[in-house]
Design an enzyme around this catalytic site. Structure first.
Site, PDB file in Angstrom:
ATOM      1  N   GLU A  90       0.800  -1.228   0.000  1.00 32.55           N
ATOM      2  CA  GLU A  90       0.000   0.000   0.000  1.00 32.55           C
ATOM      3  C   GLU A  90       0.828   1.272   0.000  1.00 32.55           C
ATOM      4  OE1 GLU A  90      -2.626  -0.540   3.322  1.00 32.55           O
ATOM      5  OE2 GLU A  90      -4.132  -1.547   2.097  1.00 32.55           O
ATOM      6  N   GLU A 121       7.235 -22.003   8.492  1.00 36.68           N
ATOM      7  CA  GLU A 121       7.651 -21.079   9.539  1.00 36.68           C
ATOM      8  C   GLU A 121       8.683 -21.700  10.488  1.00 36.68           C
ATOM      9  OE1 GLU A 121       4.689 -21.078  13.263  1.00 36.68           O
ATOM     10  OE2 GLU A 121       3.753 -20.340  11.427  1.00 36.68           O
TER      11      GLU A 121
END
Length: 321
Positions: A90, A121
């Site tokens: 953004e 992870e």
């Protein structure tokens, strides 16, 4: 088959606990259930508030590095990684930044944004390799995002970063996170147990989103990417944003809609240039030159408003001068 053993370090995490005192959501009518969720969510802002000193410290450190030409990398897995992707994505349309200036690294790569790849992870070495392969170098900034505070992938990236001379920041939602050992600054928002035991896409993720909002917004403010709380570096790339640009020019340059439209057209859609041209009473070309000389910071060119609460000298670039 051998007995399954629970890892004690996970048992101690408050984000992994279950609040058995809460009523069973499946037994509640829908309005009561969502009201309960909303009540629990109200505690998130308080958790973030307790971390404001560390957030402010991180903003100043990141802004100082970026003012010297550094890049910024978010690193995370699962929900935390996706929030990093969202924030990084953004910034170019909001502040007209180069897409390579703030990058997001998520375990599993772009596919993990849409398809969960949670097993990755646990791969600490992969976190190191992914950050190195992204071209991170000494002086850059790494913000590791991990609700648990001990995700191996994120810890690996931060450890490599610290050893390689990068500035390291960690964001966690548990007290005394292991990741504190790997970061120069650790932001801890103790959000506690979730309404669904262990579902850290809820309060913990909301807290992480709030922290990332503060970090990226205030860093861009410090770098002069705004002017009097206006997004003067935005890219007016669609109808909605073109209308927004007109309103911003109207506000900043104190002109009507028609004049704002003309200013934007002559400035080839560059909001900041349009404002500068009006303030300096010059051509867009000259305004662009003046902005470049001012490091792109409009406040250095604009006359200070009387009793203006926004002190233009607070930009990092101005401080360094």
């Amino acid at each position: 088959k051998g007995a399954v053993r629970l890892t004690s370090k996970w048992n101690l995490l408050t984000t992994e606990q279950t609040e058995h005192a809460l009523p069973d959501l499946s037994t509640l009518d829908t309005l009561t259930a969502v009201t309960l969720m909303n009540t629990r969510d109200k505690t998130v802002a308080e958790a973030v508030e307790r971390a404001l000193p560390e957030i402010a410290m991180a903003v100043d450190v990141i802004a100082a590095q970026m003012a010297s030409g550094a890049r910024w990398f978010y690193v995370g897995t699962g929900t935390s990684g996706r929030l990093g992707v969202l924030d990084a994505a953004e910034l170019p349309p909001t502040f007209n930044t180069d897409p390579l200036l703030v990058q997001a690294i998520i375990a599993g790569g772009p596919d993990a944004v849409f398809h969960a790849q949670e097993g990755l992870e646990d791969q600490q070495d992969q976190g190191m390799r992914d950050l190195e392969n992204a071209g991170a170098r000494a002086g850059d900034v790494v913000v590791g995002i991990t609700a648990s505070g001990q995700t191996p992938y994120v810890r690996g990236a931060l450890q490599w970063a610290r050893q390689s001379g990068l500035v390291t920041v960690a964001v966690s939602c548990n007290a005394n996170p292991l990741v504190r050992q790997d970061a120069k600054i650790t932001i801890v928002t103790g959000t506690g147990p979730e309404i669904l035991g262990g579902s850290t896409r809820l309060k913990a993720a909301t807290a992480e989103k709030m922290v990332l909002n503060m970090l990226s917004t205030m860093v861009m403010v410090r770098l002069g990417k705004t002017y009097r709380n206006l997004m003067v570096d935005m890219r007016p790339s669609n109808h909605k944003l073109r209308n927004r640009a007109i309103r911003i020019v109207m506000d900043a340059a104190q002109v009507n809609a028609e004049e704002a439209h003309v200013l934007l057209e002559s400035a080839q859609g560059e909001t900041k240039v349009a404002i500068a041209a009006k303030i300096l009473q010059c051509s867009p070309q000259e305004a662009r030159t003046q902005l470049q000389a001012a490091g792109g910071i409009l406040a250095r060119l604009a006359p200070r408003m009387q009793n203006d609460p926004m002190d233009a000298s607070q930009s990092i670039g101005e401080k360094e001068r």
